[in-house]
Design an enzyme around this catalytic site. Structure first.
Site: not given
Ligand code: CMC
Length: 421
Positions: A299, A356
């Protein structure tokens, strides 16, 4: 703490500091460009406050979520969805009479215009219900003018969205539409419109009604997430309520946001078909070249735990046991969660199950089809979107949202006519 200093090209700029009611600190850069010519760059807006808001507070480090100052745990335990909607939109808990009137209005505005049924008929059976929902909400603007009373249009939208969502589902499965009933609660009425058929008597099981009510409360607002910011962005141009909310539905649809609940289920099904080898998927999630992410994990704001997920995890066990369901997908989900919570990759990055992760499993137990999961999220998030739209529109100081950019394209190109290229 009331100012910050920025040194740029040896010149010092003093920037005011704003402190929120829960102590969060923001450096106010509204004058920065005018004074220095520079802008700030924050791709994905991870450090950017787009507004001041009095609706929802989140402390992602501590796993805290408050609506209008009330902890989500108390609302989930003691309140109900329409009361929470009233609270978010009107900034106060309703009295008994106020809530009765609100519920009365919600039930008495839940019919949609008969001619709107023709719109549903135009869609192919393969249409995703989120696309239909966005179009139907936008279409409400054809019937209800921006000149109408704002509060009445808000009531109309909350009342009708469940009818529109249930009709989209009936369209999906080719069954006759079931009309709303004024004697049922918001959640029960929606479930009745989904599952009743004209040829049989149907009574919404209490366990499903309660589970849906809880899910709606937990989704009701989440401050400046992608869809809410979209609603505010569109609303900032003074587009009407229906257009702004329809845009929010579009933003929610994506699998990194509300679409994650559908993606979680699809991922669990894929793992199951692949022999339940969840470790393989765990390894893929850690491999940046695989293009695979563990859906329902991580998140932007929560870096400890998602309080909504904690409540839902408990509810999930309760609903499944009350319905007598054993779901192999739930075992896969629990295994994924267990190993992710012990794995360094996930621990270091503070990636925990989000709302989710569990909502998908409960929806599945409720026999809601996977394509409808994100629609359920939209029903829940509607009061939050409306509260933000209303807050922005009521603020006479608010301006059209118009970010800047750093241009990185070509410079000084000389145009060559096509025949000479
Ligand atoms: N699986 C594997 N690696 C992950 C995941 C995941 N689900 N989420 C984040 N990471 C890694 C990401 O690759 C990054 O690694 P590094 O630092 O080595 O580059 C690190 O964790 C930080 O992630 P980020 O992409 O910078 O995080 P963000 O804040 O941009 O994205 C997110 C947040 C929710 C979009 C992401 O965690 C994700 O894609 N999760 C899966 C989709 C999901 O479950 N979304 C629902 C969110 S909750 C409901 C809502 O409010 O919408």
């Amino acid at each position: 703490m009331n100012s910050a200093k920025l040194i740029l090209d040896n010149k010092e700029y003093e920037l005011p500091v704003i402190v929120g009611s829960e102590g969060e600190v923001g450096i106010d850069i509204t004058q920065l460009r005018g004074k220095s010519g520079a802008i700030t760059l924050d791709s994905g807006y991870g450090n950017t406050g787009s507004c001041e808001s009095a609706i929802t507070f989140i402390d992602g480090e501590k796993g805290i979520l408050h609506y209008r100052g009330y902890p989500i745990e108390a609302l989930a335990r003691q309140s109900n969805f329409t009361e929470v909607a009233y609270l978010l939109i009107n900034d106060k808990l309703p009295s008994k009479t106020e809530l009765d009137n609100f519920n009365y209005s919600l039930t008495h505005h839940s019919l949609i215009r008969e001619d709107m049924k023709k719109f549903f008929e135009g869609y192919p059976p393969s249409a995703h219900p989120m696309g239909i929902l966005a179009a139907m909400i936008s279409s409400l603007s054809a019937y209800y003018s921006q000149k109408d009373d704002m509060d009445l249009n808000i009531i109309r939208l909350i009342a009708k969205i469940k009818t529109l969502a249930a009709f989209a589902y009936k369209k999906l499965i080719g069954q006759p539409y079931i009309y709303p009933r004024n004697d049922l609660s918001y959640a029960a009425d929606f479930l009745n419109m989904m599952y009743a058929v004209p040829s049989e008597k149907y009574e919404v099981p209490k366990v499903l009604e309660d589970a849906l009510d809880l899910l709606l409360i937990l989704h009701a607002d989440h401050e400046q997430n992608c869809s809410t910011s979209t609603v505010r962005m569109v609303g900032s141009s003074e587009a009407n309520l229906f257009a702004a909310i329809s845009a929010g539905v579009g933003a929610l649809w994506g699998k990194l946001h509300g679409g994650a609940n559908q993606a979680v289920l699809e991922m669990l099904e894929k793992i199951q078909k692949d022999g339940g080898n969840y470790k393989k998927y765990m390894d893929m999630a850690k491999d940046k070249n695989s293009g695979f992410k563990l859906m329902g994990f991580g998140h932007r704001v929560y870096k400890n735990f998602d309080p909504r997920a904690t409540i839902l995890k408990e509810a999930c066990d309760k609903v499944l046991s009350e319905l007598g369901i054993t779901d192999p997908l739930l075992d896969i989900a629990k295994n994924l969660e267990r190993i992710a919570l012990e794995d360094n990759y996930f621990v270091e990055r503070k990636l925990y199950p989000n709302v989710d992760f569990y909502s998908g499993i409960i929806y599945r137990a409720m026999k809601i089809p996977t394509e409808m999961f994100t629609v359920m999220f939209a029903l829940g998030r509607l009061p939050g979107w409306i509260a933000h739209w209303k807050e922005m529109r009521s603020n006479l100081q608010s301006r059209i949202n118009r970010p800047r950019q750093i241009y990185t394209g070509n410079v000084n190109q000389k145009y060559v006519p096509i025949e000479s290229r």
